[in-house]
Design a protein around this motif. Structure first.
Motif, short mmCIF file in Angstrom:
data_model
loop_
_atom_site.label_atom_id
_atom_site.label_comp_id
_atom_site.label_asym_id
_atom_site.label_seq_id
_atom_site.Cartn_x
_atom_site.Cartn_y
_atom_site.Cartn_z
N ASP A 147 -57.80 -39.58 -61.97
CA ASP A 147 -58.47 -40.76 -61.42
C ASP A 147 -58.79 -40.54 -59.94
N ASN A 148 -57.82 -40.01 -59.20
CA ASN A 148 -58.03 -39.78 -57.77
C ASN A 148 -59.14 -38.78 -57.51
N LEU A 149 -59.24 -37.76 -58.36
CA LEU A 149 -60.29 -36.75 -58.17
C LEU A 149 -61.66 -37.28 -58.59
N ARG A 150 -61.69 -38.07 -59.66
CA ARG A 150 -62.98 -38.55 -60.17
C ARG A 150 -63.61 -39.62 -59.29
N LEU A 151 -62.93 -40.04 -58.24
CA LEU A 151 -63.58 -40.92 -57.27
C LEU A 151 -64.81 -40.24 -56.68
N ALA A 152 -64.74 -38.94 -56.57
CA ALA A 152 -65.87 -38.20 -56.00
C ALA A 152 -66.94 -37.89 -57.03
N ARG A 153 -66.55 -37.79 -58.30
CA ARG A 153 -67.51 -37.45 -59.35
C ARG A 153 -67.02 -38.03 -60.67
N PRO A 154 -67.41 -39.26 -60.97
CA PRO A 154 -66.86 -39.96 -62.14
C PRO A 154 -67.09 -39.25 -63.47
N ASP A 155 -68.16 -38.46 -63.58
CA ASP A 155 -68.46 -37.83 -64.86
C ASP A 155 -67.87 -36.43 -64.99
N ALA A 156 -67.03 -36.03 -64.05
CA ALA A 156 -66.46 -34.68 -64.09
C ALA A 156 -65.54 -34.50 -65.29
N THR A 157 -65.63 -33.36 -65.93
CA THR A 157 -64.74 -33.04 -67.05
C THR A 157 -63.38 -32.59 -66.52
N ASP A 158 -62.40 -32.53 -67.42
CA ASP A 158 -61.08 -32.07 -67.00
C ASP A 158 -61.14 -30.64 -66.48
N GLU A 159 -61.95 -29.81 -67.12
CA GLU A 159 -62.06 -28.43 -66.68
C GLU A 159 -62.67 -28.34 -65.29
N GLN A 160 -63.65 -29.20 -64.99
CA GLN A 160 -64.25 -29.21 -63.66
C GLN A 160 -63.23 -29.67 -62.61
N LEU A 161 -62.37 -30.61 -63.00
CA LEU A 161 -61.32 -31.04 -62.07
C LEU A 161 -60.36 -29.89 -61.78
N ARG A 162 -59.95 -29.18 -62.81
CA ARG A 162 -59.03 -28.05 -62.62
C ARG A 162 -59.69 -26.97 -61.75
N HIS A 163 -60.97 -26.72 -62.00
CA HIS A 163 -61.69 -25.70 -61.23
C HIS A 163 -61.74 -26.09 -59.75
N ALA A 164 -62.03 -27.37 -59.46
CA ALA A 164 -62.10 -27.83 -58.08
C ALA A 164 -60.74 -27.70 -57.39
N ARG A 221 -58.35 -25.53 -58.11
CA ARG A 221 -58.06 -24.11 -57.87
C ARG A 221 -58.93 -23.57 -56.73
N GLU A 222 -60.22 -23.98 -56.68
CA GLU A 222 -61.11 -23.53 -55.62
C GLU A 222 -60.63 -24.00 -54.26
N ALA A 223 -60.05 -25.21 -54.23
CA ALA A 223 -59.54 -25.75 -52.97
C ALA A 223 -58.15 -25.24 -52.65
N GLY A 224 -57.63 -24.35 -53.50
CA GLY A 224 -56.29 -23.83 -53.28
C GLY A 224 -55.21 -24.84 -53.57
N ALA A 225 -55.55 -25.87 -54.37
CA ALA A 225 -54.59 -26.94 -54.69
C ALA A 225 -54.10 -26.81 -56.12
N GLY A 226 -53.97 -25.57 -56.58
CA GLY A 226 -53.49 -25.36 -57.94
C GLY A 226 -52.10 -25.92 -58.16
N TRP A 227 -51.35 -26.14 -57.07
CA TRP A 227 -50.01 -26.74 -57.19
C TRP A 227 -50.07 -28.10 -57.89
N ALA A 228 -51.21 -28.82 -57.76
CA ALA A 228 -51.33 -30.15 -58.36
C ALA A 228 -51.27 -30.07 -59.88
N ARG A 263 -61.78 -33.15 -53.56
CA ARG A 263 -62.83 -34.11 -53.91
C ARG A 263 -64.17 -33.71 -53.31
N VAL A 264 -64.13 -33.11 -52.12
CA VAL A 264 -65.39 -32.67 -51.51
C VAL A 264 -66.07 -31.64 -52.40
N LEU A 265 -65.30 -30.70 -52.95
CA LEU A 265 -65.89 -29.68 -53.83
C LEU A 265 -66.48 -30.32 -55.07
#
Length: 595
Positions: free
Chosen positions: A440-457, A459-466, A496-498
């Motif tokens: 929910d917190n991530l989809r504030l930036a892109r409501p239609d994002a898939t789960d895979e797109q959230l995971r990719h963002a 990892r790209e942001a170096g936040a794989g710990w989440a 979220r920026v990514l």
């Protein structure tokens, strides 16, 4: 940081006038005309059945007076019970139908208000005060919702009862109906006096409560500055003054309601007395039977409740009307002016930024910026450096479209900054973790994002710990969920920026809350976020300035130096001195630029 503002906002969001509000509500109701007609017919049937009781009771009186009780009274008693039962069932069914319909219409209005509000330019919200928006989507919606659920069915039923009761009185004897109408002048006078003042009073109450809420919000936002400058007493006095004004206006509203209620009671006394005297005179002359006179008195007595409910509900109706006007005022804002046709996501267009001769002051006070000019070529980054209070955050907010310069212009691509807010994305040092799941917190930036797109963002942001949290993307964050430190929340903000993929990103000390353990992670995320985008970064540490394409040093709201990192070091000026002090602080990233 921008100074806390304590003055009443100089601009307010629009409020629709009475005609526009009525037109909007009727437009929404017309879309459900069949359901509305069925609900009103059901309520009318219930009212008609209930109002059969006075003539039936009158018939019982005549039957007893004529000595025909044994044959007629039981039948009339059965008719009385049947009428009461049918009236109760139809009134209940009609009320439920009407409430369900109106709540559905109100839900649509709420959604439209919220959709419009969240897409308003931040400049519009800032100028009107966040408390104004909060007040509209909470207190105003609550007032309208309560009126729709509780008052509207009662008012509708009361209106039918009054109309059919007057018809019943006229059928019994026109003179009895005319006697009952003696209360009408008092009712008209009371209603006109109440309506004449109440709309203004309730509108003032809403505005004063909004101003009081804004004072609290601003004091909380600027708590650190208030403590630093020891202005607590000033802010408490300001809050107390606004509270007193709101309470005094609320007291005016209570006085209006009390006078209105007193006049309604006087009208009921006048009307009932007139009906009883007229009925006694007509019965004495043989013009009506005792049962008819009794039925007339019962008819009028039954008007006490509906008339009181109808006129007494004007208080709630007025509050709801004020709320509707404020809600419709938001929905009337032209969304085409606040939502650009070009989507920011995936646009591939990287505009440049031009700031020309910009000056800006808060509330007419000391200028925060003076004649600032700069150019950020498309796809490059600019770091803003300077001591606390030098104007870095103010300039960043203007570039992000929050606020309008007093002089000069801020242009992003081919448009001035406030015209295309979705093309820019602002991340500040204020960390925000919203209630809900990680997804929910991530989809504030892109409501239609898939789960895979959230995971990719992530990892790209170096936040794989989440993704290693207990339930992954479904992990509940915030109150009652998994706690995150401020640095981790800032990391999610960069992810979220990514997801949003804006052409322009403005980062206002977006890693200020990082500790030693998260600093390196956030620095890496910052580099990925700005890569390939036109970016403006308020540098919390000079390492961020070295990584930028160009650096602009601000002093007292003016441009002290600008150039590349190497050029400014070679110049041996203010930036070079800051860089030397930064490295003298030792390893580990150095001290922050601004204390």
């Amino acid at each position: 940081m921008t100074p806390a503002q304590t003055d009443t906002p100089v601009a307010t969001l629009p409020v629709a006038d009475a005609r526009r509000t009525r037109a909007e509500i009727l437009r929404r109701l017309r879309a459900h005309r069949r359901r509305l007609g069925a609900a009103l017919l059901t309520l009318l049937g219930g009212t008609a059945a209930t109002l059969a009781t006075p003539p039936v009771l009158g018939g019982i009186v005549d039957a007893v007076a004529d000595g025909a009780g044994r044959g007629r009274v039981p039948a009339l008693g059965i008719a009385l019970v049947a009428a009461t039962a049918v009236g109760a069932v139809l009134a209940y069914a009609g009320g439920r139908m009407l409430v369900a319909l109106v709540q559905e219409v109100l839900a649509e209005l709420r959604e439209d208000v919220f959709e419009t509000a969240v897409h308003l330019p931040v400049n519009t919200l800032e100028s009107s005060g966040s408390s104004d928006v909060v007040s509209r989507v909470t207190r105003d919606v609550e007032a309208v919702s309560e009126a729709a659920s509780d008052v509207l069915p009662e008012v509708t039923n009361a209106s039918f009862t009054i109309g059919l009761s007057l018809v019943g009185l006229a059928v019994l004897d026109l003179r009895l109906a005319l006697a009952g109408l003696l209360c009408l002048p008092v009712h008209v006078y009371a209603t006109r006096q109440f309506l004449r003042r109440s709309h203004r009073v309730y509108g003032d109450i809403r505005r004063l409560e909004s101003a009081r809420g804004q004072s609290v919000i601003e004091a909380v936002r600027g708590a650190e500055s208030i403590r630093a400058y020891r202005t607590q007493d000033h802010h408490l006095d300001d809050l107390a003054e606004r509270s007193v004004r709101a309470i005094e206006r609320q007291r005016d509203g209570v006085g209006l309601r009390n006078r209105f209620t007193g006049l309604l009671n006087a009208a009921e006394f006048v009307g009932l007395a007139a009906v009883l005297v007229t009925g006694f005179a007509l019965f004495g002359s043989g013009a009506v039977t005792l049962g008819a006179a009794t039925a007339a008195a019962l008819y009028f007595h039954r008007l006490f409740g509906p008339v009181g409910a109808l006129l007494g509900s004007l208080d709630d109706i007025q509050r709801a009307t004020v709320g509707l006007s404020r809600l419709v005022g938001i929905t009337d804002l032209d969304r085409h002016d606040v939502r650009p046709e070009e989507p920011a996501q995936g646009s591939g267009r990287r505009p440049d930024i031009d700031v020309k001769g910009v000056s800006y002051a808060y509330d007419g006070g000391r200028p925060a910026l003076r004649e600032v000019s700069l150019h950020v070529p498309a796809g490059t980054s600019l770091a803003l450096v300077g001591a606390s209070g030098s104007g870095k955050s103010t300039l960043a907010r203007l570039v992000a479209g929050i606020g309008t310069p007093d002089r000069g212009s801020v242009t992003v691509g081919s448009a001035e900054a406030p015209d295309a807010p979705a093309a820019r994305y602002l991340v500040t040092q204020e960390v925000h973790l919203f209630g809900g799941t990680l997804a929910d917190n991530l989809r504030l930036a892109r409501p239609d994002a898939t789960d895979e797109q959230l995971r990719h963002a992530l990892r790209e942001a170096g936040a794989g710990w989440a993704l290693d949290l207990d339930a992954g993307l479904d992990t509940v964050l915030g109150a009652g969920g998994s706690p995150l430190d401020d640095g981790s929340v800032q990391h999610l903000a960069l992810a979220r920026v990514l997801l949003a993929d804006p052409p322009v990103v403005v980062l206002d000390e977006a890693t200020a809350e990082s500790g030693p353990q998260t600093r390196a992670l956030l620095q890496g995320a910052l580099a990925r976020v700005t890569a390939g985008r036109t970016s403006v970064v308020v540098a919390h540490r000079l390492e961020q300035a070295r990584q930028a394409g160009r650096v602009l040093v601000l002093r007292g709201g003016e441009v002290a130096e600008q150039g590349t990192h190497d050029e400014l070091l070679a110049a041996g000026g203010e930036y070079a001195a800051l860089w030397e002090a930064y490295h003298r602080a030792g390893p580990g990233g150095g001290a922050p630029v601004s204390p």
